[in-house]
Design a protein around this motif. Sequence first.
Motif, PDB file in Angstrom:
ATOM      1  N   GLU A  58       0.935  -1.372   0.121  1.00 36.45           N
ATOM      2  CA  GLU A  58       0.059  -0.094  -0.098  1.00 36.45           C
ATOM      3  C   GLU A  58       0.856   1.267  -0.056  1.00 36.45           C
ATOM      4  OE1 GLU A  58      -3.141   0.394  -0.270  1.00 36.45           O
ATOM      5  OE2 GLU A  58      -3.410  -1.867  -0.456  1.00 36.45           O
ATOM      6  N   GLN A  59       0.589   2.400  -0.897  1.00 33.57           N
ATOM      7  CA  GLN A  59       1.229   3.461  -0.766  1.00 33.57           C
ATOM      8  C   GLN A  59       0.456   4.664  -0.128  1.00 33.57           C
ATOM      9  OE1 GLN A  59       4.542   3.598  -2.021  1.00 33.57           O
ATOM     10  NE2 GLN A  59       4.183   1.277  -2.020  1.00 33.57           N
ATOM     11  N   ASN A  60       1.159   5.552   0.390  1.00 32.39           N
ATOM     12  CA  ASN A  60       0.248   6.717   0.856  1.00 32.39           C
ATOM     13  C   ASN A  60       0.036   7.623  -0.223  1.00 32.39           C
ATOM     14  OD1 ASN A  60       2.565   8.849   0.766  1.00 32.39           O
ATOM     15  ND2 ASN A  60       3.339   7.517   2.216  1.00 32.39           N
ATOM     16  N   TRP A  61      -0.804   8.513   0.007  1.00 42.19           N
ATOM     17  CA  TRP A  61      -1.448   9.314  -0.944  1.00 42.19           C
ATOM     18  C   TRP A  61      -0.406  10.468  -1.630  1.00 42.19           C
ATOM     19  CZ3 TRP A  61      -3.819  10.361  -4.944  1.00 42.19           C
ATOM     20  CH2 TRP A  61      -4.259  11.753  -5.276  1.00 42.19           C
ATOM     21  N   ASP A  62       0.396  10.888  -0.451  1.00 46.16           N
ATOM     22  CA  ASP A  62       1.345  11.943  -0.894  1.00 46.16           C
ATOM     23  C   ASP A  62       2.268  11.175  -1.922  1.00 46.16           C
ATOM     24  OD1 ASP A  62       2.542  14.529  -0.314  1.00 46.16           O
ATOM     25  OD2 ASP A  62       4.380  13.323   0.421  1.00 46.16           O
ATOM     26  N   ARG A  78      -4.214   3.388 -11.407  1.00 44.17           N
ATOM     27  CA  ARG A  78      -4.627   3.228 -10.032  1.00 44.17           C
ATOM     28  C   ARG A  78      -4.747   4.567  -9.037  1.00 44.17           C
ATOM     29  NH1 ARG A  78      -1.385  -0.113  -7.474  1.00 44.17           N
ATOM     30  NH2 ARG A  78       0.227  -0.628  -9.348  1.00 44.17           N
ATOM     31  N   ALA A  79      -3.600   5.355  -9.485  1.00 41.02           N
ATOM     32  CA  ALA A  79      -3.416   6.701  -8.962  1.00 41.02           C
ATOM     33  C   ALA A  79      -4.444   7.616  -9.104  1.00 41.02           C
ATOM     34  CB  ALA A  79      -2.114   7.149  -8.988  1.00 41.02           C
ATOM     35  N   GLU A  80      -4.826   7.646 -10.410  1.00 39.02           N
ATOM     36  CA  GLU A  80      -5.790   8.540 -10.973  1.00 39.02           C
ATOM     37  C   GLU A  80      -7.256   8.030 -10.178  1.00 39.02           C
ATOM     38  OE1 GLU A  80      -4.374  10.188 -14.997  1.00 39.02           O
ATOM     39  OE2 GLU A  80      -5.424   8.407 -15.031  1.00 39.02           O
ATOM     40  N   ALA A 137     -11.240   9.482  -6.070  1.00 40.41           N
ATOM     41  CA  ALA A 137     -11.918   9.099  -4.715  1.00 40.41           C
ATOM     42  C   ALA A 137     -11.721  10.162  -3.807  1.00 40.41           C
ATOM     43  CB  ALA A 137     -11.512   7.648  -4.256  1.00 40.41           C
ATOM     44  N   MET A 138     -10.505  10.740  -3.799  1.00 37.73           N
ATOM     45  CA  MET A 138     -10.130  11.556  -2.819  1.00 37.73           C
ATOM     46  C   MET A 138     -10.887  12.905  -3.041  1.00 37.73           C
ATOM     47  SD  MET A 138      -7.704  11.204  -0.466  1.00 37.73           S
ATOM     48  CE  MET A 138      -6.863  12.580  -0.212  1.00 37.73           C
ATOM     49  N   ARG A 139     -10.911  13.381  -4.227  1.00 37.13           N
ATOM     50  CA  ARG A 139     -12.021  14.626  -4.475  1.00 37.13           C
ATOM     51  C   ARG A 139     -13.219  14.520  -4.112  1.00 37.13           C
ATOM     52  NH1 ARG A 139      -8.763  15.258  -9.527  1.00 37.13           N
ATOM     53  NH2 ARG A 139      -7.246  16.801  -9.127  1.00 37.13           N
ATOM     54  N   ALA A 140     -14.043  13.028  -4.599  1.00 35.92           N
ATOM     55  CA  ALA A 140     -15.276  12.905  -4.165  1.00 35.92           C
ATOM     56  C   ALA A 140     -15.481  12.942  -2.653  1.00 35.92           C
ATOM     57  CB  ALA A 140     -15.540  11.570  -4.848  1.00 35.92           C
ATOM     58  N   ALA A 141     -14.569  12.310  -1.952  1.00 30.35           N
ATOM     59  CA  ALA A 141     -14.737  12.246  -0.408  1.00 30.35           C
ATOM     60  C   ALA A 141     -14.683  13.840   0.104  1.00 30.35           C
ATOM     61  CB  ALA A 141     -13.459  11.384   0.099  1.00 30.35           C
ATOM     62  N   THR A 142     -14.106  14.566  -0.328  1.00 31.23           N
ATOM     63  CA  THR A 142     -13.928  16.050   0.218  1.00 31.23           C
ATOM     64  C   THR A 142     -14.847  16.998  -0.473  1.00 31.23           C
ATOM     65  OG1 THR A 142     -12.172  16.798  -1.514  1.00 31.23           O
ATOM     66  CG2 THR A 142     -11.314  15.468   0.688  1.00 31.23           C
ATOM     67  N   ASP A 155     -13.790  17.373 -11.281  1.00 32.20           N
ATOM     68  CA  ASP A 155     -14.156  18.410 -10.398  1.00 32.20           C
ATOM     69  C   ASP A 155     -15.401  18.915 -10.192  1.00 32.20           C
ATOM     70  OD1 ASP A 155     -11.253  18.486  -9.792  1.00 32.20           O
ATOM     71  OD2 ASP A 155     -11.081  19.909 -11.130  1.00 32.20           O
ATOM     72  N   ARG A 156     -16.482  18.317 -11.045  1.00 31.28           N
ATOM     73  CA  ARG A 156     -17.815  18.851 -11.125  1.00 31.28           C
ATOM     74  C   ARG A 156     -18.432  18.601  -9.735  1.00 31.28           C
ATOM     75  NH1 ARG A 156     -20.970  15.563 -15.313  1.00 31.28           N
ATOM     76  NH2 ARG A 156     -18.842  15.172 -16.411  1.00 31.28           N
ATOM     77  N   ARG A 157     -17.960  17.819  -8.691  1.00 29.92           N
ATOM     78  CA  ARG A 157     -18.543  17.469  -7.466  1.00 29.92           C
ATOM     79  C   ARG A 157     -17.702  18.415  -6.549  1.00 29.92           C
ATOM     80  NH1 ARG A 157     -19.482  11.486  -5.927  1.00 29.92           N
ATOM     81  NH2 ARG A 157     -20.452  12.887  -4.267  1.00 29.92           N
TER      82      ARG A 157
END
Length: 306
Positions: free
Chosen positions: A2-6, A69-71, A76-81, A270-272
């Motif tokens: 597993e890789q961290n987001w950074d 996979r990174a995209e 998912a990060m954008r949707a979550a925030t 970015d629409r959400r």
Amino acid sequence: MEQNWDDLRLFLAVAREESLSGAGKLLRLDPATLGRRMARLEKSLQTVLFVKSPQGYALTEAGSDLMQRAERAEQAMRAATAGVPVQSDQLTGQIRVGAPDGAANYLLPQVCAAIAAENPGLDVQIVALPRVFNLSRREADMAIGVSAPTAGRLVVQKVTDYHLHLAAAESYLAQHPEVSAVTDLQGHRMVGYIPDMIFDRELDYLADLGVGRVALASNSVSVQVRMIQQGGGIGVAHDFSLAATPGVRRILTDAVSLKRAFYLIRHADDRRNARLAAFAEALAVGLRAETARLEAATAGQAAPKA
């Protein structure tokens, strides 16, 4: 592993920019530091992600797989925030807007200054470049365009029409033969774009008028307007630019009247994003109002006495 987001964030920047220097500018990181981070990532994954050469960093098959996979993780990060409630109606953080230099010089300063005044925690960056912006590489959060792109995962919104006319300085017109018809342009110095640097077909105004030679040329709208103001010749100018250009007036308005449009372009991912959506709406409203205001001011300028 597993890789961290950074790690993935830095990897995506290098993959999209295809160079450490380009990614470093985007991320505000030293390229050497970025190179060490990529080497560490490859070591942790026990695979080669990039083929390094003097031309840059090209993805290997394993790198392309990781990018996909990174995209997905990025989305998912954008949707979550995007749906996280904010404590204030005010916008905060940094937003970067890309725009052709006509809009960037004559419209966006007023519009963005007004938005920033209402949102003290907001940092707005205007990138003025005479070219099409690549939102997939995250060169900007959103961009103003003069035509609607048909490729890519983009959300495109028409903002407003704008108008252009032939224009010349009073000093130039006083010293040269009268211009009473489009055919008279052949005997005058013309100001316009450098032909091989026209980045959008919508900007090739002079070719549509049958003008071959452009004696004074620039890839910048504001430079062209200054050339016209200095008596350099006749050129096509945005009506909204002439309100702030004393000594220049429109000519042949009945014979030559061009209409183009500005489009607000955003990445589909970015629409959400509520923050970017709110800024985009404020930007669109401001652009429409400022374009209309300046065009009305130009149309209301007194015509010279015969």
